[in-house]
Design an enzyme around this catalytic site. Structure first.
Site, PDB file in Angstrom:
ATOM      1  N   VAL A 227       1.262  -1.460  -0.255  1.00 20.41           N
ATOM      2  CA  VAL A 227       0.625   0.332  -0.094  1.00 20.41           C
ATOM      3  C   VAL A 227       0.834   1.146  -0.491  1.00 20.41           C
ATOM      4  CG1 VAL A 227      -1.776  -1.312   1.118  1.00 20.41           C
ATOM      5  CG2 VAL A 227       0.137  -0.244   2.443  1.00 20.41           C
ATOM      6  N   ARG A 229       4.133   2.799  -2.780  1.00 23.26           N
ATOM      7  CA  ARG A 229       4.028   2.446  -4.425  1.00 23.26           C
ATOM      8  C   ARG A 229       5.009   1.609  -4.454  1.00 23.26           C
ATOM      9  NH1 ARG A 229       2.031   6.678  -3.054  1.00 23.26           N
ATOM     10  NH2 ARG A 229       2.772   8.724  -3.166  1.00 23.26           N
ATOM     11  N   ASP A 253      -2.422  -2.078  -3.656  1.00 23.18           N
ATOM     12  CA  ASP A 253      -3.297  -1.585  -4.885  1.00 23.18           C
ATOM     13  C   ASP A 253      -2.369  -0.496  -5.444  1.00 23.18           C
ATOM     14  OD1 ASP A 253      -5.935   0.151  -3.709  1.00 23.18           O
ATOM     15  OD2 ASP A 253      -4.241   1.857  -2.574  1.00 23.18           O
ATOM     16  N   GLU A 258       0.174   2.927 -13.835  1.00 22.77           N
ATOM     17  CA  GLU A 258      -0.971   2.277 -13.038  1.00 22.77           C
ATOM     18  C   GLU A 258      -2.049   3.527 -14.479  1.00 22.77           C
ATOM     19  OE1 GLU A 258      -1.528   4.069  -9.319  1.00 22.77           O
ATOM     20  OE2 GLU A 258       0.149   2.238  -8.330  1.00 22.77           O
ATOM     21  N   HIS A 277      -5.284   1.569  -6.375  1.00 22.59           N
ATOM     22  CA  HIS A 277      -5.410   2.309  -6.068  1.00 22.59           C
ATOM     23  C   HIS A 277      -5.525   3.622  -5.133  1.00 22.59           C
ATOM     24  CE1 HIS A 277      -0.849   5.960  -5.858  1.00 22.59           C
ATOM     25  NE2 HIS A 277      -1.546   6.138  -4.397  1.00 22.59           N
TER      26      HIS A 277
END
Length: 316
Positions: A227, A229, A253, A258, A277
């Site tokens: 959770v 980077r 996450d 992304e 995210h």
């Protein structure tokens, strides 16, 4: 006239509050670099999220003294340039600890109680009581990058009866952590951990810090949670560890790129939980971020030390 530039659109009530607090400053919202250029020469303070930051503007901000980030990350800033200009950078790193901690707990409960399996079975109208479930009590967690979020995760996990270990550069102990290590290499608890949780920021030192070096030392019944980077993790090494059952599963996450590409093998792995995210998202975010900004604006005007100063040498 001295300017405060907002690279981020804030609620009108928040802007009004900033204007009232910072009497003698023009508070200006700019939507792009071209618009920012009109005011940058007289700008003393910039307020922004890191992902909305116009880095090129800083070069022209000869009177810039302070940048405040409404986000916890500072990945988009040019630290060398800011050091040269002697600009103070602060962030909002304390706004995430509750929601991210709760998301981590959510992942772990899904794993232990097989809730992700039962949700899939529900969609298929399958009644299967043979699914194996367990509990967190007595399990061991290792938190990599213990800050305010890691402290809160550790506190919650202790309530579940878990043993919690941590890693942070300073080695500073925590009330909720049994033992604090200063590096992954020296962490002898890694092979015993049931959960390895990364909350690391992205810096030049943490890029791909977690890869085969970590996964190969984890036991094959352990889970990896990220959770922090995405680029802290070597995603190819993670996929390899999952495919070859080096580790049992993962909850992610954040990712190297992304949105996560449609052809990523991670999407189709039943032992992987994916969220887009969202761990830091909460309706209370701006309320908490503004509390930090409010405190810092008062401190700035009074010439007192600011909260959450970013170490420009370390990048966080």
């Amino acid at each position: 006239m001295r300017n405060i530039l907002l690279f981020t659109k804030l609620n009108d009530n928040y802007i009004k509050e900033i204007k009232e607090q910072m009497e003698g400053y023009d508070v200006l919202y700019v939507q792009n670099e071209e618009e920012a250029e009109k005011y940058v020469k007289d700008t003393e303070i910039i307020i922004s999220f890191d992902f909305e930051f116009y880095s090129n503007i800083v070069d022209k901000a000869s009177n810039l003294k302070w940048i405040h980030l409404l986000s916890a990350g500072a990945d988009t800033l040019s630290f060398e340039k800011l050091k040269e200009m002697k600009v103070i950078v602060t962030n909002s790193r304390d706004v995430h600890k509750y929601q991210i901690s709760q998301q981590v707990i959510g992942y772990m409960l899904m794993v232990e109680r097989a809730l992700n399996v039962f949700v899939r079975n529900q969609m298929k109208k399958v009644w299967d009581r043979s699914v194996r479930v367990s509990e967190l009590t007595g399990k061991t967690a290792l938190i990599i990058g213990v800050g305010s979020i890691g402290e809160e995760i550790a506190r919650l996990l202790k309530e579940f009866g878990m043993k919690v270990y941590g890693i942070r550069n300073s080695g500073k102990p925590s009330l909720y952590v049994e033992k604090m290590y200063t590096s992954i290499e020296d962490c002898d608890i890694l092979p015993l951990a049931d959960y390895v949780i990364s909350i690391l920021p992205l810096t030049k030192d943490t890029y791909h810090l977690i890869g085969e070096n970590v996964f190969s030392r984890m036991k094959n019944t352990s889970y990896f949670i990220n959770v922090g980077r995405g680029k802290v993790v070597d995603e190819k090494a993670l996929i390899n560890a999952l495919e070859n059952k080096v580790i049992k599963g993962a909850a992610l996450d954040v990712f190297e790129e992304e949105p996560l590409k449609e052809d990523s093998p991670l999407w189709d792995m039943e032992n992987v939980i994916i969220t887009p995210h969202m761990a830091g998202v909460t309706p209370l975010y701006m309320q908490r971020a503004m509390e930090i900004l409010r405190e810092n604006l008062i401190a700035y005007k009074e010439g007192r030390p600011l909260r959450n100063i970013v170490n420009l040498d370390k990048g966080y």
